[in-house]
Scaffold this active site. Structure first.
Site, PDB file in Angstrom:
ATOM      1  N   TYR A   1       0.848  -1.194   0.000  1.00 25.85           N
ATOM      2  CA  TYR A   1       0.000   0.000   0.000  1.00 25.85           C
ATOM      3  C   TYR A   1       0.882   1.242   0.000  1.00 25.85           C
ATOM      4  CZ  TYR A   1      -3.559   3.281   1.898  1.00 25.85           C
ATOM      5  OH  TYR A   1      -4.402   4.331   2.127  1.00 25.85           O
TER       6      TYR A   1
ATOM      7  N   LYS B   1      -1.889  -1.585  -3.728  1.00 25.06           N
ATOM      8  CA  LYS B   1      -2.868  -0.502  -3.591  1.00 25.06           C
ATOM      9  C   LYS B   1      -2.104   0.801  -3.790  1.00 25.06           C
ATOM     10  CE  LYS B   1      -5.980   1.770  -0.283  1.00 25.06           C
ATOM     11  NZ  LYS B   1      -6.473   1.802   1.123  1.00 25.06           N
TER      12      LYS B   1
END
Length: 291
Positions: A134, A162
Site C-alpha cells: 500500500y 494498492k
C-alpha cells in the site's frame, strides 16, 4: 486476481463511548457482502488502525474471518513503521484465519528506497499469506518508487498493490512493469476509472460502504467495453468520492453510514466528528444522490 475487483477498506464501528461495537461490525460485514464487496480490508487506515489496540486488531481479524466463512476474502491491515511489530502481527493474523495482509509504507521514519524494500521483504518472507502493498505518500511521508515495487514483486507472495500516490504517470508505469500476476488497485475512488484505463484491475474503496453496486456496475461496464457508461457512473458519483474526504477519512463515511442507520458516528481521538457545516454537506450529498 485473488481479491476480486471491489475491495472495501472497512470502517470499525464504535459505540458512543468508543468501544468496538461488535453487533454493528457483524451487521456491517453482512451489508458489505450484500452490496458487492469481494474482499474486506480489516483494521486499515479507514478502520482507524492507529488507535486500535493489538488485541482489538486480532479480535477483529478472527471474528470477521469466522463470520464471512469463505463468502468473501479478508485482508488484515498489519503494516506499520515498526518492522518487527509488523512481522509479529502478520504472523498472528495468519493464525487468526485471514486470507491476506496489507502492508502500508512505513510512516514518519521516512526510510530510503532500500529501507522500504527490506522492510516489506522481511514481513513478506515471514508469512505464507498473499501480500498487498500500500503506497500512500500523502499519509506516510514517503513514496514507494516503481523500481522498488518491481523489486518487491519478485517475492512470490506479493500479489497486489494498492496505489494511492495520486500520480497517474506513476500508476501507468507501475502497471506496465509489474508481472501480470500482480494486481494493481486504485487506492482512491475518484481515480478508479482513470486507473482502470492505464492497467488497474479494481479499487480499494471507501465509497463502497455506500455505493458498492454502483462501483461494480462501473467496473463491469468498463471491462465490457462500454466506457461511455462507465464514465457516466463515475461522473454521477464523483461528488461523493470527493465529499468523503472533506475532512480526515473515515470521519465523513462514518457520519454518512450513521445517517443510514448502519453505525454510530463515533471516531477515536485524535479524530473528531464532522463540524455542523460538514454534516450538512454530507447530508446534502446523500440527498442529491438518493442515498
Amino acid at each position: 486476481m485473488q481479491f476480486g475487483r471491489l475491495v472495501t477498506a472497512m470502517i470499525t464501528p464504535f459505540t458512543p463511548d468508543g468501544a468496538i461495537d461488535w453487533r454493528r461490525v457483524t451487521e456491517l460485514v453482512e451489508h458489505l457482502i450484500r452490496t458487492g464487496t469481494d474482499t474486506l480490508v480489516v483494521a486499515g487506515t479507514t478502520g482507524e488502525s492507529p488507535t486500535l489496540t493489538h488485541e482489538e486488531k486480532l479480535e477483529l481479524f478472527s471474528r470477521v474471518s469466522r463470520q464471512v466463512d469463505g463468502r468473501v476474502r479478508v485482508i488484515a491491515g498489519t503494516g506499520s513503521n515498526n518492522t518487527e511489530a509488523s512481522i509479529r502481527l502478520t504472523k498472528e493474523a495468519e493464525e487468526a484465519g485471514v486470507d491476506g495482509v496489507m502492508l502500508v509504507g512505513p510512516y514518519y521514519n521516512k526510510p530510503s528506497q532500500e529501507g522500504l524494500f527490506r522492510h516489506f521483504q522481511a514481513i513478506a518472507e515471514a508469512t505464507s499469506l498473499p501480500v498487498m502493498l500500500y503506497n500512500v505518500p500523502g499519509r506516510t511521508g514517503s513514496n514507494i518508487s516503481v523500481d522498488t515495487m518491481v523489486r518487491l514483486t519478485e517475492l512470490d507472495n506479493v500479489v497486489a498493490i494498492k496505489e494511492a500516490s495520486g500520480d497517474l504517470s506513476q500508476v501507468t508505469e507501475l502497471a506496465s512493469r509489474v508481472p501480470e500476476r500482480v494486481a494493481v488497485y486504485s487506492g482512491d475512488d475518484k481515480l478508479l476509472l482513470p486507473i482502470l484505463a492505464v492497467g488497474g484491475v479494481g479499487v480499494v474503496s471507501v465509497a463502497s460502504h455506500l455505493v458498492g453496486p454502483q462501483l461494480r456496475e462501473m467496473m463491469d461496464a468498463f471491462f465490457a467495453g462500454d466506457v461511455r457508461r462507465a464514465a457516466q457512473i463515475h461522473q454521477r458519483y464523483n461528488p461523493l468520492f470527493e465529499g468523503l474526504f472533506i475532512t480526515s477519512n473515515p470521519v465523513p463515511v462514518k457520519y454518512a453510514m450513521h445517517l443510514k442507520g448502519l453505525c454510530e458516528p463515533t471516531v477515536r481521538l485524535p479524530l473528531v466528528p464532522p463540524t455542523e457545516a460538514q454534516q450538512s454537506q454530507i447530508k446534502e450529498l446523500l440527498r442529491m444522490l438518493n442515498l
